[in-house]
Design a protein around this motif. Structure first.
Motif, PDB file in Angstrom:
ATOM      1  N   ILE A  85       0.816  -1.374   0.169  1.00  0.00           N
ATOM      2  CA  ILE A  85       0.062  -0.002   0.037  1.00  0.00           C
ATOM      3  C   ILE A  85       0.814   1.299  -0.093  1.00  0.00           C
ATOM      4  O   ILE A  85       0.712   2.170  -0.720  1.00  0.00           O
ATOM      5  CB  ILE A  85      -0.869   0.103   1.102  1.00  0.00           C
ATOM      6  N   HIS A  86       2.119   1.292   0.835  1.00  0.00           N
ATOM      7  CA  HIS A  86       2.979   2.417   0.716  1.00  0.00           C
ATOM      8  C   HIS A  86       3.366   2.620  -0.616  1.00  0.00           C
ATOM      9  O   HIS A  86       3.416   3.841  -0.847  1.00  0.00           O
ATOM     10  CB  HIS A  86       3.922   2.180   1.792  1.00  0.00           C
ATOM     11  N   HIS A  87       3.811   1.563  -1.146  1.00  0.00           N
ATOM     12  CA  HIS A  87       4.599   1.935  -2.444  1.00  0.00           C
ATOM     13  C   HIS A  87       3.570   2.083  -3.663  1.00  0.00           C
ATOM     14  O   HIS A  87       4.081   3.071  -4.376  1.00  0.00           O
ATOM     15  CB  HIS A  87       5.408   0.619  -2.743  1.00  0.00           C
ATOM     16  N   VAL A  88       2.534   1.696  -3.407  1.00  0.00           N
ATOM     17  CA  VAL A  88       1.369   2.238  -4.532  1.00  0.00           C
ATOM     18  C   VAL A  88       1.023   3.663  -4.304  1.00  0.00           C
ATOM     19  O   VAL A  88       1.150   4.288  -5.157  1.00  0.00           O
ATOM     20  CB  VAL A  88       0.012   1.313  -4.439  1.00  0.00           C
ATOM     21  N   LYS A  89       1.117   3.984  -3.279  1.00  0.00           N
ATOM     22  CA  LYS A  89       0.485   5.448  -3.072  1.00  0.00           C
ATOM     23  C   LYS A  89       2.055   6.506  -3.196  1.00  0.00           C
ATOM     24  O   LYS A  89       1.734   7.426  -3.878  1.00  0.00           O
ATOM     25  CB  LYS A  89       0.440   5.848  -1.379  1.00  0.00           C
ATOM     26  N   SER A  90       3.213   5.926  -2.933  1.00  0.00           N
ATOM     27  CA  SER A  90       4.292   6.581  -3.374  1.00  0.00           C
ATOM     28  C   SER A  90       4.639   6.773  -4.774  1.00  0.00           C
ATOM     29  O   SER A  90       5.121   7.807  -5.162  1.00  0.00           O
ATOM     30  CB  SER A  90       5.620   5.858  -2.711  1.00  0.00           C
ATOM     31  N   LEU A 132       6.180   5.304 -12.795  1.00  0.00           N
ATOM     32  CA  LEU A 132       5.497   4.425 -13.436  1.00  0.00           C
ATOM     33  C   LEU A 132       4.752   3.753 -12.241  1.00  0.00           C
ATOM     34  O   LEU A 132       5.280   3.611 -11.276  1.00  0.00           O
ATOM     35  CB  LEU A 132       6.417   3.395 -14.162  1.00  0.00           C
ATOM     36  N   PRO A 133       3.601   3.361 -12.269  1.00  0.00           N
ATOM     37  CA  PRO A 133       2.854   2.883 -11.110  1.00  0.00           C
ATOM     38  C   PRO A 133       3.228   1.606 -11.019  1.00  0.00           C
ATOM     39  O   PRO A 133       3.887   0.989 -11.661  1.00  0.00           O
ATOM     40  CB  PRO A 133       1.245   2.985 -11.441  1.00  0.00           C
ATOM     41  N   VAL A 134       3.055   1.249  -9.657  1.00  0.00           N
ATOM     42  CA  VAL A 134       3.313  -0.286  -9.039  1.00  0.00           C
ATOM     43  C   VAL A 134       2.581  -1.108  -9.849  1.00  0.00           C
ATOM     44  O   VAL A 134       1.402  -1.038 -10.282  1.00  0.00           O
ATOM     45  CB  VAL A 134       3.092  -0.590  -7.633  1.00  0.00           C
ATOM     46  N   PRO A 135       3.066  -2.159 -10.346  1.00  0.00           N
ATOM     47  CA  PRO A 135       2.252  -3.304 -11.334  1.00  0.00           C
ATOM     48  C   PRO A 135       1.063  -3.553 -10.600  1.00  0.00           C
ATOM     49  O   PRO A 135       0.962  -3.741  -9.178  1.00  0.00           O
ATOM     50  CB  PRO A 135       3.260  -4.437 -11.478  1.00  0.00           C
ATOM     51  N   LYS A 136      -0.053  -4.221 -11.215  1.00  0.00           N
ATOM     52  CA  LYS A 136      -1.406  -4.334 -10.740  1.00  0.00           C
ATOM     53  C   LYS A 136      -1.269  -5.788  -9.987  1.00  0.00           C
ATOM     54  O   LYS A 136      -1.916  -5.728  -8.835  1.00  0.00           O
ATOM     55  CB  LYS A 136      -2.392  -4.028 -11.869  1.00  0.00           C
ATOM     56  N   PHE A 137      -0.972  -6.719 -10.552  1.00  0.00           N
ATOM     57  CA  PHE A 137      -1.289  -8.020  -9.978  1.00  0.00           C
ATOM     58  C   PHE A 137       0.060  -8.670  -9.145  1.00  0.00           C
ATOM     59  O   PHE A 137       0.972  -9.222  -9.798  1.00  0.00           O
ATOM     60  CB  PHE A 137      -1.513  -9.018 -11.159  1.00  0.00           C
ATOM     61  N   GLY A 138      -0.001  -8.235  -7.879  1.00  0.00           N
ATOM     62  CA  GLY A 138       1.179  -8.960  -7.178  1.00  0.00           C
ATOM     63  C   GLY A 138       1.349  -7.972  -5.862  1.00  0.00           C
ATOM     64  O   GLY A 138       0.534  -7.194  -5.432  1.00  0.00           O
ATOM     65  N   LEU A 139       2.586  -8.379  -5.161  1.00  0.00           N
ATOM     66  CA  LEU A 139       2.836  -7.723  -3.884  1.00  0.00           C
ATOM     67  C   LEU A 139       4.284  -6.953  -3.997  1.00  0.00           C
ATOM     68  O   LEU A 139       5.117  -7.662  -4.447  1.00  0.00           O
ATOM     69  CB  LEU A 139       2.710  -8.510  -2.628  1.00  0.00           C
ATOM     70  N   THR A 149      15.191   5.229 -11.625  1.00  0.00           N
ATOM     71  CA  THR A 149      14.510   5.016 -13.215  1.00  0.00           C
ATOM     72  C   THR A 149      13.166   5.217 -13.335  1.00  0.00           C
ATOM     73  O   THR A 149      12.539   4.838 -14.331  1.00  0.00           O
ATOM     74  CB  THR A 149      14.833   3.593 -13.508  1.00  0.00           C
ATOM     75  N   TYR A 150      12.417   6.044 -12.422  1.00  0.00           N
ATOM     76  CA  TYR A 150      11.345   6.549 -12.371  1.00  0.00           C
ATOM     77  C   TYR A 150      10.189   5.520 -12.411  1.00  0.00           C
ATOM     78  O   TYR A 150       9.289   5.416 -12.930  1.00  0.00           O
ATOM     79  CB  TYR A 150      11.003   7.601 -13.448  1.00  0.00           C
ATOM     80  N   GLY A 151      10.567   4.223 -11.581  1.00  0.00           N
ATOM     81  CA  GLY A 151       9.733   3.232 -11.370  1.00  0.00           C
ATOM     82  C   GLY A 151       9.882   2.112 -12.555  1.00  0.00           C
ATOM     83  O   GLY A 151       9.226   1.167 -12.352  1.00  0.00           O
ATOM     84  N   GLN A 152      10.754   2.249 -13.382  1.00  0.00           N
ATOM     85  CA  GLN A 152      11.004   1.331 -14.463  1.00  0.00           C
ATOM     86  C   GLN A 152      11.849   0.144 -13.761  1.00  0.00           C
ATOM     87  O   GLN A 152      12.587   0.108 -12.885  1.00  0.00           O
ATOM     88  CB  GLN A 152      12.170   1.851 -15.611  1.00  0.00           C
ATOM     89  N   GLU A 153      11.722  -1.143 -14.116  1.00  0.00           N
ATOM     90  CA  GLU A 153      12.267  -2.262 -13.853  1.00  0.00           C
ATOM     91  C   GLU A 153      13.703  -2.326 -14.154  1.00  0.00           C
ATOM     92  O   GLU A 153      13.998  -2.143 -15.555  1.00  0.00           O
ATOM     93  CB  GLU A 153      11.434  -3.533 -14.369  1.00  0.00           C
ATOM     94  N   VAL A 154      14.507  -2.723 -13.350  1.00  0.00           N
ATOM     95  CA  VAL A 154      16.100  -2.920 -13.731  1.00  0.00           C
ATOM     96  C   VAL A 154      16.629  -4.428 -14.026  1.00  0.00           C
ATOM     97  O   VAL A 154      17.512  -4.510 -14.631  1.00  0.00           O
ATOM     98  CB  VAL A 154      16.928  -1.866 -13.042  1.00  0.00           C
TER      99      VAL A 154
END
Length: 175
Positions: free
Chosen positions: A84-89, A96-103, A134-139
């Motif tokens: 929840i914290h990271h989704v809001k952050s 980029l938003p936190v991916p939808k399906f997972g934790l 990377t502004y929320g990009q996966e590395v």
């Protein structure tokens, strides 16, 4: 069903400084509630980890999960609170938003998070590292939760690199 590799890895982690977990693990009801709250189905290896250990932490590492309600470091160890914290952050402009399906199963100390993809995702079971720089990009990514846990405890296997769109980052910086 016993997961020998996770049991062995946690056995090794228990030898690390300041190891802690939830004695007896999380209940099936707690795990089902976590899945229902986020509308997901967790990968079997992470479910095994939760049901047997709840969470795990040690000096310099760990994996978030389901600590009991009285655990003094619950806000740092609870996967639901961390997600929840990271989704809001990451709802910030240009991230980029936190991916939808997972934790979000762990934070990255340099700024970012490790995300475990649920069974509803095309990437079911994988763990990706998403960075703030990377502004929320996966590395980078791991093929499974078990590989991610192995990396934390033993240093292997190495994560696979993921292509980062540096042009997108430069566009954000220049705006």
């Amino acid at each position: 069903m016993k997961n020998e590799k996770i049991a062995r890895l946690i056995g090794e982690a228990k030898l690390l400084k300041n190891y802690d977990d939830r004695a007896g693990g999380a209940s099936d009801e707690e795990i089902a509630s976590l899945e229902m709250d986020f509308g997901i189905t967790l990968p079997n290896d992470y479910k095994y980890f939760l049901s047997n250990f709840g969470f795990a932490s040690w000096f310099g590492g760990g994996v978030q999960g389901l600590p009991d309600d009285n655990y003094r470091f619950k806000k740092y160890s609870a996967v639901n609170l961390n997600t929840i914290h990271h989704v809001k952050s990451y709802e910030k402009e240009n991230y980029l938003p936190v991916p939808k399906f997972g934790l979000v199963i762990n934070t990255y100390d340099g700024g970012g998070y490790y995300f475990l993809f649920s069974k509803e995702s095309e990437r079911a079971g994988e763990v990706g590292l998403f960075l703030t720089e990377t502004y929320g990009q996966e590395v980078s990514k791991f093929k499974s939760f078990t590989d991610y846990l192995s990396f934390l405890v033993t240093g292997a296997p190495d994560p696979e690199p993921v292509d980062v769109d540096y042009d997108k980052i430069m566009d954000i910086i220049e705006d």
